[in-house]
Design a protein around this motif. Structure first.
Motif, PDB file in Angstrom:
ATOM      1  N   HIS A  25      32.448  59.740 -11.215  1.00 52.72           N
ATOM      2  CA  HIS A  25      31.111  59.304 -11.641  1.00 52.72           C
ATOM      3  C   HIS A  25      30.204  60.397 -12.382  1.00 52.72           C
ATOM      4  O   HIS A  25      29.220  60.272 -12.747  1.00 52.72           O
ATOM      5  N   SER A  27      28.676  63.246 -15.027  1.00 49.44           N
ATOM      6  CA  SER A  27      28.101  62.772 -16.341  1.00 49.44           C
ATOM      7  C   SER A  27      29.163  63.147 -17.404  1.00 49.44           C
ATOM      8  O   SER A  27      29.148  62.441 -18.302  1.00 49.44           O
ATOM      9  N   ARG A  30      31.502  60.174 -17.582  1.00 49.55           N
ATOM     10  CA  ARG A  30      31.048  59.171 -17.951  1.00 49.55           C
ATOM     11  C   ARG A  30      30.681  59.046 -19.456  1.00 49.55           C
ATOM     12  O   ARG A  30      31.049  58.048 -20.192  1.00 49.55           O
ATOM     13  N   HIS A  35      32.171  55.156 -19.296  1.00 49.55           N
ATOM     14  CA  HIS A  35      32.135  54.652 -17.960  1.00 49.55           C
ATOM     15  C   HIS A  35      32.363  55.709 -17.067  1.00 49.55           C
ATOM     16  O   HIS A  35      32.743  57.042 -17.300  1.00 49.55           O
ATOM     17  N   TYR A  36      32.536  55.185 -15.755  1.00 51.42           N
ATOM     18  CA  TYR A  36      33.177  56.296 -14.921  1.00 51.42           C
ATOM     19  C   TYR A  36      34.768  56.218 -15.214  1.00 51.42           C
ATOM     20  O   TYR A  36      35.336  55.481 -15.673  1.00 51.42           O
TER      21      TYR A  36
END
Length: 112
Positions: A25, A27, A30, A35-36
């Motif tokens: 998860h 940054s 992402r 997304h993750y």
């Protein structure tokens, strides 16, 4: 098992991949994936590239690079510096994979 990018210009085969998917998860993951990041991993010696002319690498931090297709933009790999393994996006692997959920990491950095 085999995997590829969306356009098929990067294709590869992998044996003995870890049977679980890790969900990152952070940054960076992402932003790179939208997304993750859901990934498995395999030893570099167990990954064979069939086509890789459009495989490009982006230096995403001071300790790792991320592999993607420069034609279609598919995010495919995560490579820590000096590691003997490769993180592989589970979404680019041909189904069925048989993977099961593993762990979630960097959840404190998860998006809202």
């Amino acid at each position: 098992m085999q995997g590829r990018c969306a356009c098929g210009q990067v294709t590869f085969a992998v044996i003995d991949a870890r049977p679980t998917a890790t969900f990152c998860h952070c940054s960076q993951c992402r932003r790179f994936s939208g997304h993750y990041w859901a990934a498995t991993r395999a030893d570099l010696t167990n990954v064979t590239f069939i086509a890789e002319d459009t495989l490009s690498w982006y230096r995403s931090s001071d300790h790792a690079s991320r592999g993607f297709c420069s034609h279609c933009g598919s995010s495919l790999f995560y490579q820590p510096d000096g590691a003997d393994h490769l993180g592989i996006a589970v979404g680019c692997l041909d189904q069925p994979t048989g993977f099961t959920p593993g762990k979630h990491i960097f959840t404190a950095d998860a998006g809202d």
